[in-house]
Design a protein around this motif. Structure first.
Motif, PDB file in Angstrom:
ATOM      1  N   ASN A 156      18.777  12.282  -0.759  1.00 38.04           N
ATOM      2  CA  ASN A 156      17.466  12.638  -0.220  1.00 38.04           C
ATOM      3  C   ASN A 156      17.383  12.494   1.304  1.00 38.04           C
ATOM      4  O   ASN A 156      16.286  12.424   1.857  1.00 38.04           O
ATOM      5  CB  ASN A 156      16.348  11.799  -0.873  1.00 38.04           C
ATOM      6  N   CYS A 157      18.514  12.458   1.981  1.00 42.54           N
ATOM      7  CA  CYS A 157      18.546  12.316   3.431  1.00 42.54           C
ATOM      8  C   CYS A 157      19.146  13.566   4.071  1.00 42.54           C
ATOM      9  O   CYS A 157      20.023  14.212   3.499  1.00 42.54           O
ATOM     10  CB  CYS A 157      19.384  11.108   3.844  1.00 42.54           C
ATOM     11  N   VAL A 158      18.669  13.886   5.266  1.00 44.82           N
ATOM     12  CA  VAL A 158      19.196  15.001   6.044  1.00 44.82           C
ATOM     13  C   VAL A 158      20.481  14.554   6.739  1.00 44.82           C
ATOM     14  O   VAL A 158      20.506  13.511   7.391  1.00 44.82           O
ATOM     15  CB  VAL A 158      18.171  15.469   7.094  1.00 44.82           C
ATOM     16  N   VAL A 159      21.545  15.344   6.604  1.00 45.47           N
ATOM     17  CA  VAL A 159      22.834  15.000   7.223  1.00 45.47           C
ATOM     18  C   VAL A 159      23.133  15.965   8.362  1.00 45.47           C
ATOM     19  O   VAL A 159      23.019  17.187   8.214  1.00 45.47           O
ATOM     20  CB  VAL A 159      23.978  15.037   6.189  1.00 45.47           C
ATOM     21  N   LYS A 160      23.513  15.415   9.509  1.00 45.14           N
ATOM     22  CA  LYS A 160      23.911  16.197  10.673  1.00 45.14           C
ATOM     23  C   LYS A 160      25.236  15.652  11.201  1.00 45.14           C
ATOM     24  O   LYS A 160      25.545  14.479  10.997  1.00 45.14           O
ATOM     25  CB  LYS A 160      22.878  16.070  11.803  1.00 45.14           C
ATOM     26  N   TYR A 161      25.984  16.512  11.892  1.00 39.26           N
ATOM     27  CA  TYR A 161      27.071  15.959  12.686  1.00 39.26           C
ATOM     28  C   TYR A 161      26.831  16.315  14.143  1.00 39.26           C
ATOM     29  O   TYR A 161      26.196  17.311  14.465  1.00 39.26           O
ATOM     30  CB  TYR A 161      28.450  16.406  12.200  1.00 39.26           C
ATOM     31  N   SER A 162      27.328  15.461  15.032  1.00 43.73           N
ATOM     32  CA  SER A 162      27.067  15.644  16.452  1.00 43.73           C
ATOM     33  C   SER A 162      28.247  15.121  17.270  1.00 43.73           C
ATOM     34  O   SER A 162      28.868  14.118  16.913  1.00 43.73           O
ATOM     35  CB  SER A 162      25.790  14.892  16.861  1.00 43.73           C
ATOM     36  N   ASN A 163      28.521  15.813  18.379  1.00 44.76           N
ATOM     37  CA  ASN A 163      29.514  15.345  19.343  1.00 44.76           C
ATOM     38  C   ASN A 163      28.886  14.469  20.416  1.00 44.76           C
ATOM     39  O   ASN A 163      29.589  14.031  21.337  1.00 44.76           O
ATOM     40  CB  ASN A 163      30.200  16.544  20.016  1.00 44.76           C
ATOM     41  N   ASN A 164      27.575  14.213  20.308  1.00 36.79           N
ATOM     42  CA  ASN A 164      26.867  13.459  21.343  1.00 36.79           C
ATOM     43  C   ASN A 164      26.535  12.029  20.934  1.00 36.79           C
ATOM     44  O   ASN A 164      25.774  11.342  21.616  1.00 36.79           O
ATOM     45  CB  ASN A 164      25.582  14.190  21.732  1.00 36.79           C
ATOM     46  N   LEU A 165      27.091  11.568  19.827  1.00 36.94           N
ATOM     47  CA  LEU A 165      26.860  10.189  19.406  1.00 36.94           C
ATOM     48  C   LEU A 165      27.519   9.219  20.378  1.00 36.94           C
ATOM     49  O   LEU A 165      28.519   9.540  21.030  1.00 36.94           O
ATOM     50  CB  LEU A 165      27.405   9.978  17.986  1.00 36.94           C
ATOM     51  N   TYR A 166      26.970   8.022  20.451  1.00 38.65           N
ATOM     52  CA  TYR A 166      27.459   7.020  21.409  1.00 38.65           C
ATOM     53  C   TYR A 166      28.859   6.548  21.044  1.00 38.65           C
ATOM     54  O   TYR A 166      29.184   6.340  19.867  1.00 38.65           O
ATOM     55  CB  TYR A 166      26.503   5.826  21.434  1.00 38.65           C
ATOM     56  N   ASN A 167      29.709   6.381  22.062  1.00 32.79           N
ATOM     57  CA  ASN A 167      31.054   5.841  21.871  1.00 32.79           C
ATOM     58  C   ASN A 167      31.267   4.726  22.886  1.00 32.79           C
ATOM     59  O   ASN A 167      31.027   4.921  24.095  1.00 32.79           O
ATOM     60  CB  ASN A 167      32.103   6.938  22.046  1.00 32.79           C
TER      61      ASN A 167
END
Length: 269
Positions: free
Chosen positions: A198-209
């Motif tokens: 029941n959760c929306v899933v996204k992928y991103s190259n802008n996540l913190y590293n």
């Protein structure tokens, strides 16, 4: 002057509107705040303490005074753009050219804003240990642990929850997703690749590293607050050039307002 017909207010509004469409991480933040967002200022996010629920025994006690749990969010980011155009009036008259400039500005600024919002993962109420991620089983276990954390902190199953993961984690986890069946193109533009529990899933190259780990996030909109504004957009004639130029300033800030509604997963390849 060749930029006599430049309309800065129009450009500022168009940039802000375009940023709202392009910012994928920021768009899942809590943004319902009033007031101007200038560098060095603060946004007050109003909050109240919890109400006491008591047993009624025929008479009521004196009404309680709710504690003020408001927090302040610093507008501590100020990012600019500043580029030349041979002739602004001609560029505005040429169909599609100013739109191309606008696209370039908003693409770059959206990434900067998303990266700042994603850096708030370091303020998460819950956080996994650093994990070298190699299997789909491990990816699923880390996400399930994050969802358990949120739900044990009163995030209900009907609340909108976002799971934002780096691409290498998505590659391992994607077989667990429920595919999108409607409005596919529009949802993908927002970075949405599927649903899980029941959760929306996204992928991103802008996540913190942090130099070792990428911080995937599981959160509600109120896990991270964000406020921004285009302070200025101006056309001018550079002193040492025969070209026109456009410059702009975007100020913004972000904060973890409800850290118990934000869980960070620290992963690396």
């Amino acid at each position: 002057m060749s930029y006599a017909n430049f309309k800065p207010t129009f450009w500022a509004k168009e940039i802000q509107k375009a940023l709202e469409a392009k910012c994928k991480i920021v768009n899942d933040c809590w943004t319902a705040f009033e007031g101007e967002c200038k560098k060095g200022e603060k946004v007050k996010i109003i909050g109240l303490g919890e109400v006491t629920i008591g047993d009624y025994k025929g008479t009521l006690p004196d009404p309680e005074t709710l504690a003020d749990s408001s927090v302040y969010m610093d507008i501590d980011q100020a990012k600019f753009f500043n580029f030349k155009i041979d002739d602004i009036d001609k560029a505005q008259a040429r169909e599609g050219l100013m739109e191309m400039y606008l696209e370039e500005v908003t693409d770059k600024m959206a990434r900067v804003r998303d990266r700042h919002a994603a850096s708030i993962a370091t303020q998460a109420g819950g956080m996994s240990a650093s994990t070298k991620l190699t299997t789909a089983k491990d990816a699923k276990a880390l996400i399930d642990a994050g969802l358990l954390y949120l739900r044990e902190n009163n995030v209900e199953i009907e609340d909108k929850v976002f799971i934002e993961i780096p691409y290498f984690m998505y590659q391992l986890f994607k077989d667990n997703l429920v595919e999108l069946k409607t409005n596919n193109d529009e949802l993908i533009k927002k970075g949405i690749v599927g649903m899980y529990d029941n959760c929306v899933v996204k992928y991103s190259n802008n996540l913190y590293n942090d130099g070792t780990d990428t911080y995937a996030m599981i959160r509600t909109k109120k896990g991270i607050a964000f406020a921004s504004g285009i302070d200025r957009t101006e056309a001018y004639r550079p002193e040492k050039s025969f070209s026109d130029a456009i410059k702009g300033l975007n100020t913004f800030g972000a904060k973890s307002v409800r850290p118990k509604e934000l869980y960070a997963i620290k992963v690396h390849k």
